[in-house]
Motif scaffolding. Structure first.
Motif, PDB file in Angstrom:
ATOM      1  N   ARG A  24      17.044  39.369  -4.722  1.00 48.46           N
ATOM      2  CA  ARG A  24      16.345  38.314  -5.664  1.00 48.46           C
ATOM      3  C   ARG A  24      15.620  37.412  -5.037  1.00 48.46           C
ATOM      4  O   ARG A  24      14.373  37.110  -5.536  1.00 48.46           O
ATOM      5  N   TRP A  25      15.968  36.760  -4.031  1.00 51.45           N
ATOM      6  CA  TRP A  25      14.916  35.665  -3.203  1.00 51.45           C
ATOM      7  C   TRP A  25      13.790  36.293  -2.739  1.00 51.45           C
ATOM      8  O   TRP A  25      12.744  35.515  -3.161  1.00 51.45           O
ATOM      9  N   ASN A  26      13.688  37.580  -2.383  1.00 50.21           N
ATOM     10  CA  ASN A  26      12.324  38.131  -2.000  1.00 50.21           C
ATOM     11  C   ASN A  26      11.574  38.271  -3.202  1.00 50.21           C
ATOM     12  O   ASN A  26      10.405  38.205  -3.124  1.00 50.21           O
ATOM     13  N   THR A  27      12.088  38.568  -4.308  1.00 52.88           N
ATOM     14  CA  THR A  27      11.095  38.646  -5.593  1.00 52.88           C
ATOM     15  C   THR A  27      10.528  37.324  -5.896  1.00 52.88           C
ATOM     16  O   THR A  27       9.261  37.225  -6.221  1.00 52.88           O
ATOM     17  N   VAL A  28      11.496  36.339  -5.608  1.00 50.90           N
ATOM     18  CA  VAL A  28      11.034  34.884  -5.830  1.00 50.90           C
ATOM     19  C   VAL A  28       9.901  34.389  -4.992  1.00 50.90           C
ATOM     20  O   VAL A  28       8.833  33.966  -5.364  1.00 50.90           O
ATOM     21  N   ARG A  29      10.293  34.821  -3.879  1.00 48.03           N
ATOM     22  CA  ARG A  29       9.108  34.622  -2.658  1.00 48.03           C
ATOM     23  C   ARG A  29       7.827  35.251  -2.841  1.00 48.03           C
ATOM     24  O   ARG A  29       6.642  34.523  -3.058  1.00 48.03           O
ATOM     25  N   TRP A  30       7.827  36.431  -3.473  1.00 51.00           N
ATOM     26  CA  TRP A  30       6.499  36.930  -3.977  1.00 51.00           C
ATOM     27  C   TRP A  30       5.782  36.288  -4.861  1.00 51.00           C
ATOM     28  O   TRP A  30       4.640  36.193  -5.077  1.00 51.00           O
ATOM     29  N   LYS A  34       1.783  33.519  -5.139  1.00 55.11           N
ATOM     30  CA  LYS A  34       0.635  33.336  -5.840  1.00 55.11           C
ATOM     31  C   LYS A  34       0.045  31.980  -5.633  1.00 55.11           C
ATOM     32  O   LYS A  34      -1.158  31.677  -6.184  1.00 55.11           O
ATOM     33  N   PHE A  35       0.836  31.017  -5.138  1.00 51.75           N
ATOM     34  CA  PHE A  35       0.365  29.695  -5.215  1.00 51.75           C
ATOM     35  C   PHE A  35      -0.200  29.440  -3.738  1.00 51.75           C
ATOM     36  O   PHE A  35      -0.684  28.459  -3.531  1.00 51.75           O
ATOM     37  N   GLY A  36      -0.387  30.657  -3.093  1.00 46.29           N
ATOM     38  CA  GLY A  36      -0.958  30.533  -1.532  1.00 46.29           C
ATOM     39  C   GLY A  36       0.051  30.895  -0.566  1.00 46.29           C
ATOM     40  O   GLY A  36       1.218  31.026  -0.518  1.00 46.29           O
ATOM     41  N   PRO A  37      -0.465  31.951   0.469  1.00 44.78           N
ATOM     42  CA  PRO A  37       0.247  32.757   1.193  1.00 44.78           C
ATOM     43  C   PRO A  37       0.848  31.611   2.056  1.00 44.78           C
ATOM     44  O   PRO A  37       2.066  32.090   2.458  1.00 44.78           O
ATOM     45  N   ALA A  38       0.417  30.387   2.670  1.00 40.25           N
ATOM     46  CA  ALA A  38       1.355  29.309   3.313  1.00 40.25           C
ATOM     47  C   ALA A  38       2.634  29.104   2.636  1.00 40.25           C
ATOM     48  O   ALA A  38       3.676  29.063   3.225  1.00 40.25           O
ATOM     49  N   ILE A  39       2.537  28.999   1.341  1.00 40.80           N
ATOM     50  CA  ILE A  39       3.821  28.687   0.605  1.00 40.80           C
ATOM     51  C   ILE A  39       4.761  29.770   0.478  1.00 40.80           C
ATOM     52  O   ILE A  39       6.223  29.542   0.645  1.00 40.80           O
ATOM     53  N   GLY A  40       4.244  31.064   0.294  1.00 36.94           N
ATOM     54  CA  GLY A  40       5.052  32.178   0.253  1.00 36.94           C
ATOM     55  C   GLY A  40       5.695  32.261   1.738  1.00 36.94           C
ATOM     56  O   GLY A  40       7.098  32.758   1.716  1.00 36.94           O
ATOM     57  N   ASN A  41       4.959  31.965   3.024  1.00 37.98           N
ATOM     58  CA  ASN A  41       5.669  32.245   4.344  1.00 37.98           C
ATOM     59  C   ASN A  41       6.934  31.142   4.264  1.00 37.98           C
ATOM     60  O   ASN A  41       7.689  31.462   4.973  1.00 37.98           O
ATOM     61  N   GLN A  42       6.467  29.880   3.746  1.00 40.47           N
ATOM     62  CA  GLN A  42       7.441  29.068   3.935  1.00 40.47           C
ATOM     63  C   GLN A  42       8.676  29.416   3.313  1.00 40.47           C
ATOM     64  O   GLN A  42       9.929  28.977   3.828  1.00 40.47           O
ATOM     65  N   VAL A  43       8.804  30.090   2.232  1.00 34.29           N
ATOM     66  CA  VAL A  43       9.945  30.439   1.698  1.00 34.29           C
ATOM     67  C   VAL A  43      10.686  31.376   2.469  1.00 34.29           C
ATOM     68  O   VAL A  43      11.942  31.261   2.167  1.00 34.29           O
ATOM     69  N   VAL A  91      12.559  23.057   0.731  1.00 32.77           N
ATOM     70  CA  VAL A  91      12.416  23.705  -0.803  1.00 32.77           C
ATOM     71  C   VAL A  91      11.493  22.652  -1.624  1.00 32.77           C
ATOM     72  O   VAL A  91      10.699  23.043  -2.498  1.00 32.77           O
ATOM     73  N   TYR A  92      11.871  21.412  -1.652  1.00 34.55           N
ATOM     74  CA  TYR A  92      11.035  20.417  -2.288  1.00 34.55           C
ATOM     75  C   TYR A  92       9.556  20.642  -1.978  1.00 34.55           C
ATOM     76  O   TYR A  92       8.885  20.483  -2.994  1.00 34.55           O
ATOM     77  N   GLU A  93       9.153  20.648  -0.797  1.00 31.43           N
ATOM     78  CA  GLU A  93       7.892  20.754  -0.599  1.00 31.43           C
ATOM     79  C   GLU A  93       7.045  22.008  -1.087  1.00 31.43           C
ATOM     80  O   GLU A  93       6.171  22.225  -1.527  1.00 31.43           O
ATOM     81  N   VAL A  94       7.868  23.345  -1.032  1.00 33.34           N
ATOM     82  CA  VAL A  94       7.450  24.332  -1.604  1.00 33.34           C
ATOM     83  C   VAL A  94       7.186  24.374  -3.224  1.00 33.34           C
ATOM     84  O   VAL A  94       6.034  24.325  -3.588  1.00 33.34           O
ATOM     85  N   VAL A  95       8.201  23.744  -3.744  1.00 36.99           N
ATOM     86  CA  VAL A  95       8.193  23.430  -5.511  1.00 36.99           C
ATOM     87  C   VAL A  95       7.058  22.293  -5.737  1.00 36.99           C
ATOM     88  O   VAL A  95       6.231  22.680  -6.294  1.00 36.99           O
ATOM     89  N   ARG A  96       6.894  21.235  -4.934  1.00 38.78           N
ATOM     90  CA  ARG A  96       5.949  20.509  -5.049  1.00 38.78           C
ATOM     91  C   ARG A  96       4.474  20.941  -4.856  1.00 38.78           C
ATOM     92  O   ARG A  96       3.450  20.880  -5.622  1.00 38.78           O
ATOM     93  N   SER A  97       4.171  21.520  -4.173  1.00 38.98           N
ATOM     94  CA  SER A  97       3.076  22.241  -3.447  1.00 38.98           C
ATOM     95  C   SER A  97       2.655  23.288  -4.666  1.00 38.98           C
ATOM     96  O   SER A  97       1.457  23.549  -5.056  1.00 38.98           O
ATOM     97  N   SER A  98       3.717  24.054  -4.991  1.00 38.79           N
ATOM     98  CA  SER A  98       3.168  25.164  -6.138  1.00 38.79           C
ATOM     99  C   SER A  98       3.148  24.534  -7.442  1.00 38.79           C
ATOM    100  O   SER A  98       2.062  24.932  -8.190  1.00 38.79           O
ATOM    101  N   CYS A  99       3.482  23.324  -7.677  1.00 39.31           N
ATOM    102  CA  CYS A  99       3.261  22.702  -9.010  1.00 39.31           C
ATOM    103  C   CYS A  99       1.694  22.243  -8.944  1.00 39.31           C
ATOM    104  O   CYS A  99       1.105  22.166  -9.716  1.00 39.31           O
TER     105      CYS A  99
END
Length: 205
Positions: A24-30, A34-43, A91-99
């Motif tokens: 399930r986490w891998n699905t969320v990672r993908w 879409k907000f940037g490869p660096a964000i996905g990699n950080q997840v 996780v906060y930085e991932v979500v903030r950057s995605s926003c």
């Protein structure tokens, strides 16, 4: 067994105990990708940390429940705290950057923004020793010390790096939880790491 081998063994245990959750986490990672490869990699790192934390939370809770007077868990509990804070800040930085990226790309991001604000209620006190939104809203906040005597006077909150958010262990999951102050709703909220993890998993549902 050396330390590196021990960590690898611990990660394998955590993964074996959470196979469906890992998928399930891998699905969320993908979806974060879409907000940037660096964000996905950080997840990626946050996934491994979450699985390890879930395993440690269950084990520490079991040991504390069975042997409440046994101090053999003190080092594990200390590491659990540091790993929890590391996960939360990442996780906060991932979500903030995605926003931020979602707004730039004109992608609906109401759930992401709500999750960012929930994470911030815990992240700001941990990272800055301040109450979230206090500097912007500038309210008068009276704080009462834990286990204070009945006649002890409350103290006024000051943004001077001295604020320590009260925390406890969730008796159901073993995850750490914080008594946060939500100035927008004028309320105190107990928020656990497990809740924030599950909310992150559901943010694209």
């Amino acid at each position: 067994m050396n330390a590196t081998t021990g960590i690898e063994h611990a990660l394998r245990i955590a993964l074996a105990a959470n196979v469906a959750l890992h998928a399930r986490w891998n699905t969320v990672r993908w979806k974060f990708q879409k907000f940037g490869p660096a964000i996905g990699n950080q997840v990626n790192g946050d996934i491994a940390t979450d699985l390890l934390l879930r395993q440690m939370e269950a084990e520490v809770l079991e040991r504390v429940t069975q042997r409440p007077a046994d101090f053999s868990t003190i080092h594990a509990e200390s590491f659990l705290l540091h790993l929890t804070q590391y996960w939360l800040l990442n996780v906060y930085e991932v979500v903030r950057s995605s926003c931020q990226q979602a707004k730039r790309l004109d992608i609906p991001h109401e759930k992401l923004a709500a999750l960012r604000d929930r994470l911030a209620l815990v992240r700001i006190p941990i990272a800055k020793a301040e109450i979230a939104q206090a500097n912007r809203l500038k309210p008068t906040i009276e704080l009462v010390r834990q286990n204070a005597a009945e006649d002890e006077e409350p103290i006024l909150y000051a943004a001077d790096g001295s604020y320590i958010v009260p925390r406890e262990m969730c008796g159901l999951t073993g995850s750490l939880a914080w008594w946060t102050i939500d100035l927008k709703s004028d309320d105190m909220k107990l928020i656990s790491r497990r809740e924030l993890s599950d909310e992150t998993l559901a943010v694209f549902d």
